[in-house]
Design a protein around this motif. Structure first.
Motif, PDB file in Angstrom:
ATOM      1  N   LEU A   1      -6.750  10.291  -0.293  1.00 55.00           N
ATOM      2  CA  LEU A   1      -8.290  10.303  -0.709  1.00 55.00           C
ATOM      3  C   LEU A   1      -8.830  11.512  -0.363  1.00 55.00           C
ATOM      4  O   LEU A   1     -10.134  11.807  -0.562  1.00 55.00           O
TER       5      LEU A   1
ATOM      6  N   HIS B   1     -17.517  -5.944  -6.328  1.00 52.62           N
ATOM      7  CA  HIS B   1     -16.815  -4.586  -6.219  1.00 52.62           C
ATOM      8  C   HIS B   1     -16.639  -3.947  -7.493  1.00 52.62           C
ATOM      9  O   HIS B   1     -16.360  -2.728  -7.474  1.00 52.62           O
TER      10      HIS B   1
ATOM     11  N   TRP C   1       0.760  -1.380   0.150  1.00 49.79           N
ATOM     12  CA  TRP C   1      -0.024  -0.014   0.023  1.00 49.79           C
ATOM     13  C   TRP C   1       0.955   1.225  -0.075  1.00 49.79           C
ATOM     14  O   TRP C   1       0.592   2.325  -0.725  1.00 49.79           O
TER      15      TRP C   1
ATOM     16  N   LYS D   1     -10.961  -3.057   5.797  1.00 51.34           N
ATOM     17  CA  LYS D   1     -10.916  -3.307   4.196  1.00 51.34           C
ATOM     18  C   LYS D   1     -11.469  -2.160   3.446  1.00 51.34           C
ATOM     19  O   LYS D   1     -12.328  -1.571   3.458  1.00 51.34           O
ATOM     20  N   PHE D   2     -10.251  -1.777   2.551  1.00 50.98           N
ATOM     21  CA  PHE D   2     -10.471  -0.745   1.725  1.00 50.98           C
ATOM     22  C   PHE D   2     -11.858  -0.621   0.986  1.00 50.98           C
ATOM     23  O   PHE D   2     -12.416   0.317   0.818  1.00 50.98           O
ATOM     24  N   ARG D   3     -12.054  -1.930   0.620  1.00 49.83           N
ATOM     25  CA  ARG D   3     -13.272  -2.010  -0.676  1.00 49.83           C
ATOM     26  C   ARG D   3     -14.458  -1.684   0.201  1.00 49.83           C
ATOM     27  O   ARG D   3     -15.369  -1.180  -0.425  1.00 49.83           O
TER      28      ARG D   3
ATOM     29  N   THR E   1     -14.767   2.360   0.446  1.00 48.34           N
ATOM     30  CA  THR E   1     -15.324   3.143  -0.663  1.00 48.34           C
ATOM     31  C   THR E   1     -16.816   3.299  -0.730  1.00 48.34           C
ATOM     32  O   THR E   1     -17.252   4.176  -1.129  1.00 48.34           O
TER      33      THR E   1
ATOM     34  N   LEU F   1     -17.215   6.582   1.313  1.00 52.16           N
ATOM     35  CA  LEU F   1     -16.195   7.617   0.926  1.00 52.16           C
ATOM     36  C   LEU F   1     -16.827   8.833   0.508  1.00 52.16           C
ATOM     37  O   LEU F   1     -16.514  10.036   0.896  1.00 52.16           O
TER      38      LEU F   1
ATOM     39  N   ARG G   1     -15.808  12.348   2.579  1.00 51.82           N
ATOM     40  CA  ARG G   1     -15.454  13.603   1.829  1.00 51.82           C
ATOM     41  C   ARG G   1     -16.461  14.602   1.988  1.00 51.82           C
ATOM     42  O   ARG G   1     -15.991  15.836   2.201  1.00 51.82           O
TER      43      ARG G   1
ATOM     44  N   ASP H   1      -8.892  -3.911  -3.923  1.00 52.54           N
ATOM     45  CA  ASP H   1      -8.783  -2.827  -3.152  1.00 52.54           C
ATOM     46  C   ASP H   1      -7.825  -1.837  -4.068  1.00 52.54           C
ATOM     47  O   ASP H   1      -8.056  -0.622  -3.880  1.00 52.54           O
TER      48      ASP H   1
ATOM     49  N   GLU I   1     -10.476   5.721  -7.512  1.00 54.06           N
ATOM     50  CA  GLU I   1     -10.737   6.961  -6.518  1.00 54.06           C
ATOM     51  C   GLU I   1      -9.955   7.951  -6.647  1.00 54.06           C
ATOM     52  O   GLU I   1     -10.072   9.074  -6.371  1.00 54.06           O
ATOM     53  N   ARG I   2      -8.598   7.611  -6.846  1.00 59.15           N
ATOM     54  CA  ARG I   2      -7.548   8.695  -7.024  1.00 59.15           C
ATOM     55  C   ARG I   2      -7.637   9.420  -8.169  1.00 59.15           C
ATOM     56  O   ARG I   2      -7.061  10.566  -8.527  1.00 59.15           O
TER      57      ARG I   2
ATOM     58  N   LEU J   1      -9.628  -0.242  -6.904  1.00 54.48           N
ATOM     59  CA  LEU J   1     -10.704   0.721  -6.323  1.00 54.48           C
ATOM     60  C   LEU J   1      -9.991   1.940  -5.804  1.00 54.48           C
ATOM     61  O   LEU J   1     -10.478   3.292  -6.236  1.00 54.48           O
ATOM     62  N   TYR J   2      -8.842   1.645  -5.407  1.00 55.09           N
ATOM     63  CA  TYR J   2      -8.070   2.830  -4.913  1.00 55.09           C
ATOM     64  C   TYR J   2      -7.565   3.934  -6.040  1.00 55.09           C
ATOM     65  O   TYR J   2      -7.807   5.055  -6.060  1.00 55.09           O
TER      66      TYR J   2
END
Lengths: 343, 289
Positions: free
Chosen positions: B118, A98, A34, B81-83, B86, B89, B93, A67, A74-75, A70-71
């Motif tokens: 983020l 997902h 990460w 968990k990041f998923r 999301t 988010l 934000r 993940d 999102e960026r 998805l990250y």
């Protein structure tokens, strides 16, 4: 566009694999972290990049592949994942939950498919790939690596129709790893490859599939008629060799898989992607001082001088050096010498 | 000095007993947060924020659009968990939210960087004795000097932006731990100087009414000036280059491996660089004319 290698492990063994040297030489447990991913995302954003590719090995093996995708989305990146499509059941389920809600404009999978007759695979492999294509078809562009001149593309058109894949076929010619002796298309076979590709013209037209040529095709091996046909598609073909800029889990950066041994650096040595590209532009220039292209005719060729065509890939040029005369640049010669076959 | 803000557990009776205060309410869950915020506003007090002391990771919290207008300080044990993050988010934000994660775990330090990248305002909660100062220094450098767009990570952002070379800096308010700015009440209304002391039953007054002016109340002024004792004691912290922005906050650890000293010296350097950037140019180094 930069490529991020999520892992150096792969669950497949393709006869033409030109990533083999990189995969073999790295730690099998090497996984993109990460911390490094966030650093790379910052680095690319500050370099003005908005697209990124995820590679491996097989990137979907990475435990946090979903993940990471998805990250990056999102960026603000558009993400392309290069995969062999051999996903296990649980990973497919993760993808379904997902990723199937993501816009197809922002997420693409380039799934490298092998000809089932010329490169047979076990039943379980084929089954897994088909299940992946059934699930993610609308997000998938098929990709095909040409490693023998008598290749066929029929199975790809069939897959596009069966699984509703994107109607764009990414075609690459397999490259030599200098000194490795892997299977690849020789310069003398290039015209045959182009003729074979053009023989599918009617099927491309009828199925409304566009061909996309990866690096390494020399322009002179196409007739004007063939070039005219290719130019009718969105994203007309280019014949230049450029840095793919591959970033490994340990933050090494190199030109591309076949040249992973050449002037490899740490990403931390650079402040922007532009600097990296300049570094590798100099590498290509140093090599091209020695030899203009893969054919004798490249020397003095107008398209070559105008940089419309690179006269084949740099890896193809280096492969000649490995078995032929030493080059003048000491640093490159030193790296080539390591790959030269022992007498 | 006016009366500090009051940090209280969510208790309707306690809220009704006060008026005209600026209040931060502690709750255990997100559903309680909206309810607590409404009760503070109805009680004649002003809401400073709702502090959510969650037992589950951030990803598991039921954040929804309804809490967008509530200032939230969410203290979670981890990101999760990041998923799953999301899904929340847009609320993270769009809301007035700061995420607090304890930095005694390496994955939380990574999570703080990730959330910041983020655009989510977050904060590292120091865990005495458990802090990996080197990893924290990396996070601090990222928080203050990284040029890629990202949200502030506290307390580093606060320190870097508030640091004045000629004065000392106490940044405990970021964690509601500074009696100049916050006093903590228990459910019976008894007053403590910090959350920890409130939970240990270490009170300075039986009720907030006993404290007319904070700077004149002996226990508060003694705590505010307690860092001076380090000087009188010749404590090693008082000789540390990072003293001006640490004020002995990690005194029990200091001298064991020197980790906090190195960190705060680096923090000072980074704060100076930030100051120089703000002034419109790079910091002048000794080798420059």
């Amino acid at each position: 566009m930069a490529n991020i290698l999520l892992t150096t492990r792969c669950n497949r063994s393709c006869p033409y694999c030109f990533a083999e040297r990189e995969m073999a030489g790295s730690d099998v447990d090497s996984l993109m972290s990460w911390e490094n991913l966030i650093y790379i995302a910052d680095f690319l954003l500050m370099s003005g990049q908005r697209r990124v590719s995820l590679l491996g090995g097989e990137p979907t093996i990475h435990p946090e592949c979903v993940d990471y995708i998805l990250y990056l989305l999102e960026r603000g990146f558009d993400v392309t994942v290069f995969t062999n499509g051999m996903l296990g059941k649980s990973r497919r389920e993760e993808f379904r939950r997902h990723l199937t809600g993501i816009s197809r404009e922002r997420l693409t999978f380039v799934c490298n498919l092998n000809d089932p007759l010329q490169t047979p695979a076990p039943h379980t492999e084929r089954e897994r790939i088909e299940e992946f294509l059934s699930l993610m078809g609308p997000w998938v562009s098929p990709g095909f690596n040409i490693y023998r001149p008598d290749f066929t593309l029929d199975f790809l058109f069939d897959a596009i129709n069966r699984f509703g894949l994107k109607r764009h076929l990414r075609l690459g010619i397999t490259h030599p790893i200098p000194g490795k002796g892997n299977g690849f298309i020789r310069p003398a076979e290039m015209r045959q490859v182009v003729e074979r590709l053009y023989s599918y013209r009617e099927i491309f037209e009828a199925t409304r599939v566009s061909p996309g040529l990866d690096c390494g095709f020399p322009m002179c091996k196409f007739t004007d008629e063939e070039l005219g046909w290719l130019n009718r598609f969105r994203g007309s073909p280019h014949f230049r060799c450029g840095a793919a800029v591959d970033i490994t889990p340990d933050m090494s950066v190199y030109h591309c898989f076949p040249l992973s041994d050449y002037q490899r650096r740490s990403l931390f040595e650079f402040d922007s992607l532009l600097e990296i590209e300049e570094h590798f532009r100099q590498l290509r220039q140093q090599i091209r001082v020695e030899i203009a292209g893969i054919f004798e005719e490249c020397d003095g060729c107008r398209q070559r001088e105008d940089d419309v065509c690179s006269g084949g890939g740099v890896c193809q040029l280096l492969n000649r050096f490995v078995d032929e005369a030493p080059v003048r640049i000491p640093e490159i010669e030193h790296e080539i010498a390591k790959n030269r076959h022992p007498l | 000095m006016k009366l500090p803000k009051i940090v209280i557990p969510y208790n309707k009776t306690l809220l009704r007993s006060m008026s005209g205060q600026i209040v931060a309410v502690r709750v255990k869950s997100i559903p309680q947060a909206a309810e607590a915020a409404a009760h503070v506003r109805d009680s004649g007090n002003a809401l400073f924020c709702v502090i959510v002391e969650a037992n589950s990771p951030l990803a598991e919290l039921a954040l929804h659009d309804g809490i967008k207008d509530i200032p939230l300080a969410i203290m979670a044990p981890a990101m999760g968990k990041f998923r799953r993050v999301t899904a929340i988010l847009p609320v993270l934000r769009g809301g007035n939210i700061r995420i607090y994660l304890p930095c005694d775990r390496p994955d939380n330090i990574t999570s703080l960087r990730l959330l910041s990248s983020l655009g989510i305002h977050c904060c590292a909660l120091f865990a005495p004795g458990e802090t990996n100062w080197e990893e924290l220094a990396d996070l601090m450098t990222y928080a203050v000097l990284e040029r890629a767009p990202h949200a502030p990570i506290e307390p580093f952002e606060f320190i870097a932006s508030s640091y004045e070379p000629s004065s000392y800096l106490d940044w405990g308010r970021i964690f509601f731990d500074d009696p100049r700015h916050f006093l903590h009440l228990d459910a019976r209304g008894r007053v403590a100087l910090s959350r920890r002391e409130a939970s240990m039953g270490d009170f300075i007054a039986a009720g907030i009414a006993e404290i007319a002016a904070a700077d004149e109340f002996p226990a508060i002024s003694e705590r505010i000036n307690s860092w001076r004792y380090r000087l009188a004691e010749n404590h090693p912290c008082a000789f540390c280059a990072g003293w001006k922005i640490c004020l002995g906050r990690f005194a029990p650890e200091a001298g064991e491996d020197g980790g906090c000293a190195g960190f705060f010296q680096e923090m000072l350097d980074v704060a100076r660089q930030r100051g120089a950037q703000r002034a419109g140019g790079e910091e002048l180094r000794v080798w420059q004319p």
